[in-house]
Scaffold this motif. Sequence first.
Motif, PDB file in Angstrom:
ATOM      1  N   CYS A  24       0.833  -1.195   0.000  1.00  0.00           N
ATOM      2  CA  CYS A  24       0.000   0.000   0.000  1.00  0.00           C
ATOM      3  C   CYS A  24       0.873   1.252   0.000  1.00  0.00           C
ATOM      4  CB  CYS A  24      -0.919   0.012   1.208  1.00  0.00           C
ATOM      5  SG  CYS A  24      -2.121  -1.321   1.150  1.00  0.00           S
ATOM      6  N   GLU A  25       0.384   2.266  -0.689  1.00  0.00           N
ATOM      7  CA  GLU A  25       1.072   3.540  -0.772  1.00  0.00           C
ATOM      8  C   GLU A  25       0.357   4.569   0.095  1.00  0.00           C
ATOM      9  OE1 GLU A  25       0.960   4.421  -4.926  1.00  0.00           O
ATOM     10  OE2 GLU A  25       1.990   2.582  -5.481  1.00  0.00           O
ATOM     11  N   VAL A  26       1.037   5.637   0.413  1.00  0.00           N
ATOM     12  CA  VAL A  26       0.454   6.708   1.212  1.00  0.00           C
ATOM     13  C   VAL A  26      -0.798   7.259   0.539  1.00  0.00           C
ATOM     14  CG1 VAL A  26       0.859   9.011   2.152  1.00  0.00           C
ATOM     15  CG2 VAL A  26       2.675   7.307   2.228  1.00  0.00           C
ATOM     16  N   SER A  27      -0.830   7.235  -0.791  1.00  0.00           N
ATOM     17  CA  SER A  27      -1.975   7.755  -1.545  1.00  0.00           C
ATOM     18  C   SER A  27      -3.219   6.887  -1.395  1.00  0.00           C
ATOM     19  CB  SER A  27      -1.618   7.849  -3.031  1.00  0.00           C
ATOM     20  OG  SER A  27      -1.408   6.547  -3.577  1.00  0.00           O
ATOM     21  N   GLY A  28      -3.059   5.679  -0.813  1.00  0.00           N
ATOM     22  CA  GLY A  28      -4.191   4.775  -0.683  1.00  0.00           C
ATOM     23  C   GLY A  28      -4.238   3.723  -1.776  1.00  0.00           C
TER      24      GLY A  28
END
Length: 55
Positions: A24-28
Motif C-alpha cells: 500500500c502507498e500513502v496515496s491509498g
Amino acid sequence: MGSSGAAVLNEQGYVLGIHTDGDCEVSGRGANRGWTASAIVEASEYLQAADLVER
C-alpha cells in the motif's frame, strides 16, 4: 511497520486467513495479499479440514 503474519478477521472476529504482503502507498493505492484459512489447511501436513469451522 508491517502486519505480515497477522490474522485477517471477519466482522464477528473469526479468523479468515493470514496477511502475508502489503504494497500500500500513502496515496491509498496498492494492494494487500494473504492466504485464506482453507488454503493454509490444504497446504499443511499437520492441519486437517476438520480444523476449519463455518461461521
